[in-house]
Design an enzyme around this catalytic site. Structure first.
Site, PDB file in Angstrom:
ATOM      1  N   HIS A   1       0.589  -1.092   0.057  1.00 22.55           N
ATOM      2  CA  HIS A   1       0.010  -0.044  -0.137  1.00 22.55           C
ATOM      3  C   HIS A   1       0.733   1.126  -0.075  1.00 22.55           C
ATOM      4  O   HIS A   1       2.048   1.227   0.259  1.00 22.55           O
ATOM      5  CB  HIS A   1      -1.089   0.038   1.142  1.00 22.55           C
ATOM      6  CG  HIS A   1      -0.272   0.117   2.609  1.00 22.55           C
ATOM      7  ND1 HIS A   1       0.102  -0.893   3.175  1.00 22.55           N
ATOM      8  CD2 HIS A   1       0.143   1.354   3.133  1.00 22.55           C
ATOM      9  CE1 HIS A   1       0.809  -0.886   4.472  1.00 22.55           C
ATOM     10  NE2 HIS A   1       0.533   0.819   4.426  1.00 22.55           N
TER      11      HIS A   1
ATOM     12  N   GLU B   1       8.055   1.160   5.052  1.00 20.83           N
ATOM     13  CA  GLU B   1       7.313  -0.034   5.755  1.00 20.83           C
ATOM     14  C   GLU B   1       7.674  -1.350   5.029  1.00 20.83           C
ATOM     15  O   GLU B   1       7.205  -1.480   3.833  1.00 20.83           O
ATOM     16  CB  GLU B   1       5.849   0.173   6.123  1.00 20.83           C
ATOM     17  CG  GLU B   1       5.588  -0.671   6.913  1.00 20.83           C
ATOM     18  CD  GLU B   1       3.752  -0.753   7.400  1.00 20.83           C
ATOM     19  OE1 GLU B   1       3.225   0.016   6.847  1.00 20.83           O
ATOM     20  OE2 GLU B   1       3.400  -1.336   8.441  1.00 20.83           O
TER      21      GLU B   1
ATOM     22  N   HIS C   1       3.883   7.104   3.758  1.00 23.10           N
ATOM     23  CA  HIS C   1       4.748   6.043   3.580  1.00 23.10           C
ATOM     24  C   HIS C   1       4.541   5.288   2.369  1.00 23.10           C
ATOM     25  O   HIS C   1       3.185   5.053   2.010  1.00 23.10           O
ATOM     26  CB  HIS C   1       5.144   5.180   4.941  1.00 23.10           C
ATOM     27  CG  HIS C   1       4.070   4.482   5.430  1.00 23.10           C
ATOM     28  ND1 HIS C   1       3.059   4.975   6.344  1.00 23.10           N
ATOM     29  CD2 HIS C   1       3.137   3.228   5.208  1.00 23.10           C
ATOM     30  CE1 HIS C   1       2.049   3.891   6.757  1.00 23.10           C
ATOM     31  NE2 HIS C   1       2.247   2.908   5.943  1.00 23.10           N
TER      32      HIS C   1
END
Lengths: 134, 134
Positions: free
Chosen positions: A7, A130, A79
């Protein structure tokens, strides 16, 4: 090592407004808001054909996106999350290469209930990365 | 209206270093650099299993990412590109909803040789959005 792009997270000051924008103006499929108090955010998932965008609004005190929004009051890309098969192997390879893992360097349970790590933006072209084990 | 996430573009001050980072440290498949003088950037494609990340370095005078890099010298996520089936229909729907199209409002030929439009970040939660007709 990197698998799919899991994502892109966009921090927003007003989740209802951002959801309406993606649903009504951009014509995307968006989820209902989900409060994740243990992560300090409320999230809406924008489901695309190949991945998803997550709209994040701060929830409660000390939200991890509060500082970002004070610097970027309109919101912005916060992010990017990449999938890895083995987060410990990924962590060890990154550390061996001198990359900094945020926090204590141990995977935490992320917003999807899976082990995650965050990497230092200064080591990744100014981008908060991430990694999520899938 | 939105189809796939076509790419996330990350502006970087040093393309060779960013490529090495994605290739060697993150273990991704990265392309050779491609100079796109008509777009003012040199690009490296990071091929993921479901989409791609594009690393952009300024090329020549007046690069469209020069201002971003002067504000973000380490680099950072610059824009997100969504696919649409009909860019004129998308443009007209966006305009009817009051969203601002950058430039003169007419699609241009993007870096992939397809029609693209950029939408005003102030109208999209602080995020520069590119639409590409596929």
């Amino acid at each position: 090592m990197l698998g799919k792009l899991n994502h892109v997270a966009i921090a927003v000051p007003d989740l209802e407004r951002a959801s309406a924008l993606y649903r009504d103006t951009l014509g995307a499929c968006v989820s209902r808001p989900q409060a994740l108090p243990e992560h300090g955010v409320t999230v809406v998932f924008v489901e695309l054909d190949n991945t998803k965008v997550e709209l994040l609004e701060p929830l409660g005190e000390g939200s991890p996106i509060a500082g970002f929004l004070s610097k970027n009051p309109d919101g912005g890309m916060h992010h990017i999350c990449y999938e890895v098969a083995d987060i410990i192997a990924a962590r060890d390879r990154l550390k061996a290469d001198g990359a900094r893992i945020l926090g204590d360097g141990e995977p935490k349970t992320g917003a999807h209930g899976k082990p995650v790590l965050f990497l230092h933006p200064k080591d990744f072209a100014g981008t908060l990365v991430e990694l999520e084990q899938v």
